[in-house]
Design a protein around this motif. Structure first.
Motif, PDB file in Angstrom:
ATOM      1  N   CYS A  46       0.910  -1.226   0.042  1.00 52.42           N
ATOM      2  CA  CYS A  46      -0.034   0.113   0.068  1.00 52.42           C
ATOM      3  C   CYS A  46       0.767   1.166   0.200  1.00 52.42           C
ATOM      4  O   CYS A  46       1.950   1.354   0.443  1.00 52.42           O
ATOM      5  CB  CYS A  46      -0.983  -0.024   1.219  1.00 52.42           C
ATOM      6  SG  CYS A  46      -2.064   1.360   1.335  1.00 52.42           S
ATOM      7  N   HIS A  48       0.025   3.896   1.407  1.00 52.00           N
ATOM      8  CA  HIS A  48      -0.211   4.881   2.697  1.00 52.00           C
ATOM      9  C   HIS A  48       0.699   4.467   3.674  1.00 52.00           C
ATOM     10  O   HIS A  48       1.517   5.458   4.151  1.00 52.00           O
ATOM     11  CB  HIS A  48      -1.682   4.628   2.995  1.00 52.00           C
ATOM     12  CG  HIS A  48      -1.984   5.231   4.244  1.00 52.00           C
ATOM     13  ND1 HIS A  48      -2.800   4.780   5.291  1.00 52.00           N
ATOM     14  CD2 HIS A  48      -1.857   6.717   4.728  1.00 52.00           C
ATOM     15  CE1 HIS A  48      -2.914   5.710   6.298  1.00 52.00           C
ATOM     16  NE2 HIS A  48      -2.483   6.763   6.080  1.00 52.00           N
ATOM     17  N   ALA A  49       0.799   3.255   4.207  1.00 51.76           N
ATOM     18  CA  ALA A  49       1.567   2.726   5.219  1.00 51.76           C
ATOM     19  C   ALA A  49       2.025   1.497   4.878  1.00 51.76           C
ATOM     20  O   ALA A  49       2.117   1.313   3.682  1.00 51.76           O
ATOM     21  CB  ALA A  49       0.963   2.937   6.779  1.00 51.76           C
ATOM     22  N   TYR A  50       2.424   0.667   6.034  1.00 50.91           N
ATOM     23  CA  TYR A  50       3.268  -0.675   5.358  1.00 50.91           C
ATOM     24  C   TYR A  50       1.982  -1.875   5.660  1.00 50.91           C
ATOM     25  O   TYR A  50       1.642  -2.329   6.587  1.00 50.91           O
ATOM     26  CB  TYR A  50       4.162  -0.892   6.246  1.00 50.91           C
ATOM     27  CG  TYR A  50       5.063  -2.167   5.657  1.00 50.91           C
ATOM     28  CD1 TYR A  50       6.101  -1.958   4.755  1.00 50.91           C
ATOM     29  CD2 TYR A  50       4.600  -3.406   6.330  1.00 50.91           C
ATOM     30  CE1 TYR A  50       6.739  -2.966   4.344  1.00 50.91           C
ATOM     31  CE2 TYR A  50       5.560  -4.366   5.650  1.00 50.91           C
ATOM     32  CZ  TYR A  50       6.490  -4.330   4.723  1.00 50.91           C
ATOM     33  OH  TYR A  50       7.270  -5.104   4.288  1.00 50.91           O
ATOM     34  N   ALA A  51       1.404  -2.186   4.575  1.00 52.34           N
ATOM     35  CA  ALA A  51       0.529  -3.369   4.555  1.00 52.34           C
ATOM     36  C   ALA A  51       0.601  -3.758   3.193  1.00 52.34           C
ATOM     37  O   ALA A  51       0.701  -3.320   2.063  1.00 52.34           O
ATOM     38  CB  ALA A  51      -0.944  -2.945   4.786  1.00 52.34           C
ATOM     39  N   CYS A  65      -7.332  -2.167   1.022  1.00 48.05           N
ATOM     40  CA  CYS A  65      -5.997  -2.493   1.884  1.00 48.05           C
ATOM     41  C   CYS A  65      -6.545  -2.794   3.400  1.00 48.05           C
ATOM     42  O   CYS A  65      -7.740  -2.181   3.967  1.00 48.05           O
ATOM     43  CB  CYS A  65      -5.337  -0.942   2.127  1.00 48.05           C
ATOM     44  SG  CYS A  65      -4.021  -1.258   3.394  1.00 48.05           S
ATOM     45  N   LEU A  67      -5.528  -2.531   6.112  1.00 39.61           N
ATOM     46  CA  LEU A  67      -4.913  -1.426   7.436  1.00 39.61           C
ATOM     47  C   LEU A  67      -5.894  -0.509   7.858  1.00 39.61           C
ATOM     48  O   LEU A  67      -6.553  -0.346   8.932  1.00 39.61           O
ATOM     49  CB  LEU A  67      -3.455  -1.050   7.343  1.00 39.61           C
ATOM     50  CG  LEU A  67      -2.654  -1.045   8.475  1.00 39.61           C
ATOM     51  CD1 LEU A  67      -2.821  -2.000   9.321  1.00 39.61           C
ATOM     52  CD2 LEU A  67      -1.159  -0.704   8.221  1.00 39.61           C
ATOM     53  N   HIS A  68      -6.286   0.183   6.728  1.00 43.30           N
ATOM     54  CA  HIS A  68      -7.115   1.570   6.853  1.00 43.30           C
ATOM     55  C   HIS A  68      -7.892   1.580   5.754  1.00 43.30           C
ATOM     56  O   HIS A  68      -8.554   2.696   5.479  1.00 43.30           O
ATOM     57  CB  HIS A  68      -6.187   2.958   6.849  1.00 43.30           C
ATOM     58  CG  HIS A  68      -5.102   2.822   7.733  1.00 43.30           C
ATOM     59  ND1 HIS A  68      -3.681   2.862   7.231  1.00 43.30           N
ATOM     60  CD2 HIS A  68      -4.996   2.813   9.124  1.00 43.30           C
ATOM     61  CE1 HIS A  68      -2.961   2.590   8.337  1.00 43.30           C
ATOM     62  NE2 HIS A  68      -3.539   2.809   9.458  1.00 43.30           N
ATOM     63  N   ALA A  69      -8.430   0.415   5.113  1.00 40.15           N
ATOM     64  CA  ALA A  69      -9.324   0.346   4.119  1.00 40.15           C
ATOM     65  C   ALA A  69      -9.325   1.519   3.135  1.00 40.15           C
ATOM     66  O   ALA A  69     -10.113   1.785   2.160  1.00 40.15           O
ATOM     67  CB  ALA A  69     -10.882   0.709   4.800  1.00 40.15           C
ATOM     68  N   GLY A  70      -8.032   1.742   2.431  1.00 45.74           N
ATOM     69  CA  GLY A  70      -7.670   2.471   1.194  1.00 45.74           C
ATOM     70  C   GLY A  70      -8.089   1.697   0.143  1.00 45.74           C
ATOM     71  O   GLY A  70      -7.874   0.457   0.322  1.00 45.74           O
ATOM     72  N   PRO A  83      -7.278   7.331   2.790  1.00 47.15           N
ATOM     73  CA  PRO A  83      -6.169   7.924   3.044  1.00 47.15           C
ATOM     74  C   PRO A  83      -4.935   7.608   2.068  1.00 47.15           C
ATOM     75  O   PRO A  83      -3.648   8.067   2.564  1.00 47.15           O
ATOM     76  CB  PRO A  83      -5.704   7.145   4.378  1.00 47.15           C
ATOM     77  CG  PRO A  83      -6.141   5.761   4.027  1.00 47.15           C
ATOM     78  CD  PRO A  83      -7.570   6.157   3.225  1.00 47.15           C
TER      79      PRO A  83
END
Ligand code: FES
Length: 105
Positions: A46, A48-51, A65, A67-70, A83
């Motif tokens: 992703c 955005h961050a690490y996933a 994603c 982690l934060h549903a991106g 995000p």
């Protein structure tokens, strides 16, 4: 192994319709998707961050994603808004013999 070449990453039948699989090509984490019988490939990480997107969910023509549903478009890697700061790369993918191949260069 050159990252500019087609690289065999999985057996042809190993990504059933509606499913995805994470593979590594050199230093690149790649997600392979089977969308209605057609294969697509994007960066698996992703933006955005690490996933890993392959730990998330396919929903229609998008992947969500974990982690934060991106969300990203599976066919193009296009990020579908916050995000997510930017798109993921998409890569050419093909079937060659009994293997799935991608080209990440
Ligand atoms: S890490 Fe993917 S949406 Fe945050």
């Amino acid at each position: 192994m050159s990252e500019n070449e087609w690289v065999s990453v999985a057996d042809k039948g190993s990504v059933p319709e509606g499913e995805m699989k994470g593979v590594t090509v050199g230093s690149t984490e790649v997600a392979i998707y089977n969308l209605k019988g057609e294969l697509y490939a994007t960066d698996n990480l992703c933006t955005h961050a690490y996933a890993f997107l392959t730990d998330g969910w396919m929903d229609g023509e998008e992947v969500e994603c974990p982690l934060h549903a991106g969300r990203f478009e599976i066919k193009t890697g296009k990020g579908m808004g916050a995000p997510i700061p930017c798109d993921v790369k998409s890569f050419p993918v093909r079937i060659e013999g009994d293997k799935i191949q991608v080209k990440v260069g």
